[in-house]
Design a protein around this motif. Structure first.
Motif, mmCIF file in Angstrom:
data_model
loop_
_atom_site.group_PDB
_atom_site.id
_atom_site.type_symbol
_atom_site.label_atom_id
_atom_site.label_comp_id
_atom_site.label_asym_id
_atom_site.label_seq_id
_atom_site.Cartn_x
_atom_site.Cartn_y
_atom_site.Cartn_z
ATOM 1 N N TRP A 26 -6.182 7.005 7.848
ATOM 2 C CA TRP A 26 -6.821 5.746 8.219
ATOM 3 C C TRP A 26 -8.317 5.903 8.532
ATOM 4 O O TRP A 26 -9.073 4.933 8.422
ATOM 5 C CB TRP A 26 -6.105 5.137 9.426
ATOM 6 C CG TRP A 26 -6.322 5.881 10.719
ATOM 7 C CD1 TRP A 26 -5.635 6.934 11.187
ATOM 8 C CD2 TRP A 26 -7.331 5.588 11.684
ATOM 9 N NE1 TRP A 26 -6.126 7.351 12.399
ATOM 10 C CE2 TRP A 26 -7.182 6.523 12.736
ATOM 11 C CE3 TRP A 26 -8.346 4.636 11.791
ATOM 12 C CZ2 TRP A 26 -8.004 6.540 13.850
ATOM 13 C CZ3 TRP A 26 -9.174 4.654 12.910
ATOM 14 C CH2 TRP A 26 -8.994 5.584 13.924
ATOM 15 N N ASP A 346 -7.482 -3.147 15.794
ATOM 16 C CA ASP A 346 -6.370 -3.024 16.748
ATOM 17 C C ASP A 346 -6.394 -1.682 17.475
ATOM 18 O O ASP A 346 -6.150 -1.602 18.678
ATOM 19 C CB ASP A 346 -5.028 -3.196 16.017
ATOM 20 C CG ASP A 346 -4.486 -4.605 16.200
ATOM 21 O OD1 ASP A 346 -5.178 -5.422 16.833
ATOM 22 O OD2 ASP A 346 -3.373 -4.888 15.705
ATOM 23 N N ARG A 347 -6.683 -0.614 16.716
ATOM 24 C CA ARG A 347 -6.740 0.709 17.345
ATOM 25 C C ARG A 347 -7.847 0.770 18.393
ATOM 26 O O ARG A 347 -7.669 1.316 19.489
ATOM 27 C CB ARG A 347 -7.002 1.786 16.276
ATOM 28 C CG ARG A 347 -5.809 2.070 15.368
ATOM 29 C CD ARG A 347 -6.222 3.055 14.277
ATOM 30 N NE ARG A 347 -5.131 3.384 13.377
ATOM 31 C CZ ARG A 347 -4.320 4.417 13.541
ATOM 32 N NH1 ARG A 347 -4.489 5.228 14.575
ATOM 33 N NH2 ARG A 347 -3.344 4.660 12.694
ATOM 34 N N SER A 350 -7.043 -1.497 21.419
ATOM 35 C CA SER A 350 -5.927 -0.921 22.185
ATOM 36 C C SER A 350 -6.406 0.267 23.007
ATOM 37 O O SER A 350 -6.009 0.438 24.169
ATOM 38 C CB SER A 350 -4.810 -0.481 21.240
ATOM 39 O OG SER A 350 -4.241 -1.595 20.583
#
Length: 489
Positions: A26, A346-347, A350
């Motif tokens: 990723w 999102d990572r 978060s």
């Protein structure tokens, strides 16, 4: 589409399916962003060239490079298209085209020349001239919404005459850059104001932060920083020898240019009262055109005409003037669309949420402040691009902390317009300022220009106090209302 109610501004939403897969994991989803940042550094630091079209090219090349590493090529480009076609992207593009025409009208009509005439008439010299220049450039920048355009207009008018009337060159140059940044920071017709507002969405009702509301809530911070800057310029703006030689402002302007302050005030009032930027610009265009024609500042041919077979007039040139910025918006939102689909947003949110900073509203503001500043530095001081890139992250971080969209927009914008945009040897503002200084008088080093650029430094200090003390912090309540206490979930 209404300027007061837009759907969510995030460029693409977190996909319900699995994130985009890349050949090396990723982390390769950052390839488009890395290529884009490399382009920023190359053009501003290495080549010392300021061109938004070139930055847009870097974004598109980055998208192409990222597609090579992606295992799901069709889905990759679908993600880019979703980012480009997001409500935030389309809204910003539409507003930029409309505002481009208004901004060109104000520049063409010579409002800066009106201030030059006023300074000559009042016989302002020394530190007083530096203060006058700062306030005049602030007004011009708020009128046009273009910091770079204002600098190109103001340096030939004010800096060329400054040393001759006893102004300290480095401080005067800093006052001009400071005034340009102030306008960019607060003007409702500024691309950065629009971007910072349009990237922050409401959680309790549809839409994004309206420009008028953002300007109203941002004014106290900007005005405090401007007041402090004015005091500094009054203390340090005079030349060491105190000499005031023969004024050289004669012929630099005419009083008629001041008539254009009428449509400028009208735009500000309508934007703040109605919170509808489209209506405000429409009023400005109509009233501004009539005023400029009646005062003899422009001819009918300068509105819309054909010259040697080519379209001419401020309506045409104003539209073409924003094409580079529009291309940059499209390219960066495409990159952000890929990052969203790859799950990077999102990572990141978060990680911040689970860390110490994400546990409190103040911590969320610190995260936004640091992220906005660092991103702006990496983007060579081009705060419009940095806010497009970091705006969705700020929206997620601040939204989860319950911060009102106005507050998120202000923290994002003010730190991007602060220290991050004037870091020596990395800043497009200082590079352009130093270049214009060389063309209009004695050269000023980048370090001296940085020291004289007081406003962004003062703005950073003001916003740091705001974040640490909670001054002006508002939370989003039902229906998008702004309240001082965070509502109980």
């Amino acid at each position: 589409m209404s300027a007061t109610a837009h759907p969510t501004a995030t460029p693409g939403s977190t996909p319900a399916t699995a994130p985009l897969r890349f050949a090396g994991g990723w982390t390769l989803s950052f390839v488009p962003l890395v290529v884009f940042l490399a382009g920023c550094v190359t053009y501003f630091v290495v080549f010392k060239a300021f061109d938004l079209s070139a930055l847009a090219m870097a974004a598109f090349v980055g998208l192409l490079a990222g597609s090579v590493a992606c295992r799901e090529n069709p889905r990759y480009w679908d993600a880019a298209v979703r980012g480009i076609s997001s409500p935030a992207s389309v809204t910003i593009v539409l507003i930029l085209f409309v505002i481009g025409m208004y901004s060109e009208l104000v520049k063409t009509s010579g409002v800066a020349g009106g201030f030059a005439w006023l300074a000559e008439t009042l016989g302002i010299t020394g530190a007083g001239f530096t203060v006058f220049t700062f306030l005049a450039v602030c007004t011009v920048a708020v009128s046009t919404g273009s910091s770079i355009g204002t600098m190109f207009t103001a340096f030939p008018v004010f800096f060329a005459a400054g040393p001759a009337v006893g102004a300290e060159p480095a401080v005067l140059a800093g006052a001009i850059v400071s005034g340009a940044i102030f306008g960019d920071n607060l003007a409702p017709v500024s691309d950065t104001t629009i971007i910072s507002a349009s990237t922050q969405s409401f959680r309790t009702r549809p839409g994004t932060a309206d420009v008028g509301g953002v300007v109203r809530s941002r004014a106290p911070y900007a005005l405090v920083a401007a007041a402090f800057s004015t005091v500094v310029f009054a203390l340090l703006g005079g030349a060491a020898d105190g000499a005031a030689r023969a004024p050289e402002l004669a012929g630099a302007g005419a009083p008629r240019g001041l008539w254009m302050l009428l449509p400028v005030v009208a735009v500000l009032v309508v934007a703040v009262r109605t919170r509808d930027i489209f209506r405000a610009v429409a009023v400005g265009l109509v009233l501004g055109t009539l005023t400029a024609l009646a005062a003899g500042l422009i001819s009918p041919a300068q509105v819309l005409s054909v010259s040697e077979g080519a379209p001419a007039g401020y309506l045409v040139t104003g539209t073409t003037a924003v094409l580079g910025t529009v291309a940059l918006v499209i390219g960066v939102f495409g990159v952000m669309g890929v990052l969203v689909e790859a799950g990077v947003l999102d990572r990141l949110t978060s990680a911040l949420r689970s860390g110490r900073l994400g546990r409190t509203p103040a911590g969320a503001e610190v995260a936004i402040a640091v992220g906005s500043t660092v991103t702006t530095v990496l983007f060579g001081g081009v705060n419009s691009a940095s806010m497009i890139a970091f705006g969705p992250v700020a929206d997620e971080i601040g939204g989860r902390a319950g911060l009102h969209p106005y507050r998120r927009s202000n923290v994002l914008d003010c730190f991007a317009m602060g220290l991050g945009c004037v870091v020596p040897f990395l800043s497009a503002f200082l590079f352009i300022g130093a270049t214009l200084v060389e063309g209009n008088g004695a050269p000023v080093s980048a370090g001296a220009l940085f020291a004289g650029t007081v406003y962004p430094l003062a703005l950073t200090a003001v916003m740091a106090v705001c974040v640490l003390t909670g001054w002006g912090r508002r939370f989003e309540a039902a229906g998008g209302a702004a309240v001082k206490q965070r509502p109980v979930a």
